[in-house]
Write a protein that holds these residues in place. Structure first.
Motif, short mmCIF file in Angstrom:
data_model
loop_
_atom_site.label_atom_id
_atom_site.label_comp_id
_atom_site.label_asym_id
_atom_site.label_seq_id
_atom_site.Cartn_x
_atom_site.Cartn_y
_atom_site.Cartn_z
N LEU A 192 -1.12 -52.89 0.70
CA LEU A 192 -2.51 -53.31 0.79
C LEU A 192 -3.17 -52.86 2.09
O LEU A 192 -4.33 -52.46 2.10
CB LEU A 192 -2.61 -54.83 0.64
CG LEU A 192 -2.29 -55.38 -0.75
CD1 LEU A 192 -2.30 -56.91 -0.73
CD2 LEU A 192 -3.26 -54.84 -1.78
N VAL A 193 -2.42 -52.90 3.17
CA VAL A 193 -2.95 -52.43 4.46
C VAL A 193 -3.25 -50.94 4.40
O VAL A 193 -4.33 -50.49 4.82
CB VAL A 193 -1.99 -52.76 5.61
CG1 VAL A 193 -2.36 -52.03 6.88
CG2 VAL A 193 -1.94 -54.25 5.86
N VAL A 194 -2.32 -50.16 3.87
CA VAL A 194 -2.52 -48.72 3.79
C VAL A 194 -3.70 -48.40 2.87
O VAL A 194 -4.52 -47.52 3.17
CB VAL A 194 -1.23 -48.01 3.33
CG1 VAL A 194 -1.48 -46.55 3.02
CG2 VAL A 194 -0.17 -48.14 4.41
N LEU A 195 -3.81 -49.11 1.74
CA LEU A 195 -4.95 -48.89 0.85
C LEU A 195 -6.27 -49.24 1.52
O LEU A 195 -7.28 -48.55 1.34
CB LEU A 195 -4.79 -49.72 -0.43
CG LEU A 195 -3.87 -49.14 -1.49
CD1 LEU A 195 -3.70 -50.15 -2.62
CD2 LEU A 195 -4.43 -47.85 -2.03
N GLY A 196 -6.29 -50.31 2.29
CA GLY A 196 -7.50 -50.70 3.02
C GLY A 196 -7.92 -49.66 4.04
O GLY A 196 -9.10 -49.31 4.15
#
Length: 73
Positions: free
Chosen positions: A15-19
């Protein structure tokens, strides 16, 4: 398909990388102006948070396994 254990640390990291990718995409499209250092700092902090979540998950699973092994006659 075999079931696999839930791994919350990988979920947080993803989720962090996607954000961060979304922020870079908005910056490239001209929708938002983001200083280049901010997403990198968020990425590092998010990956550290994912490491903490993974460590806590590992500790909880290990504690649960020890408590179920010790109670068997």
């Amino acid at each position: 398909m075999r079931r696999h254990p839930m791994e919350p640390g990988k979920l947080v990291a993803g989720l962090v990388v996607l954000g961060v990718a979304a922020v870079y995409g908005l910056d490239a499209a001209g929708e938002r102006h983001v200083r280049s250092l901010v997403p990198l700092i968020v990425l590092v902090c998010g990956l550290c948070a994912a490491g903490v979540v993974s460590t806590l998950t590992y500790a909880a699973r290990r504690k649960r396994a020890r408590s179920t092994d010790g109670s068997a006659p």
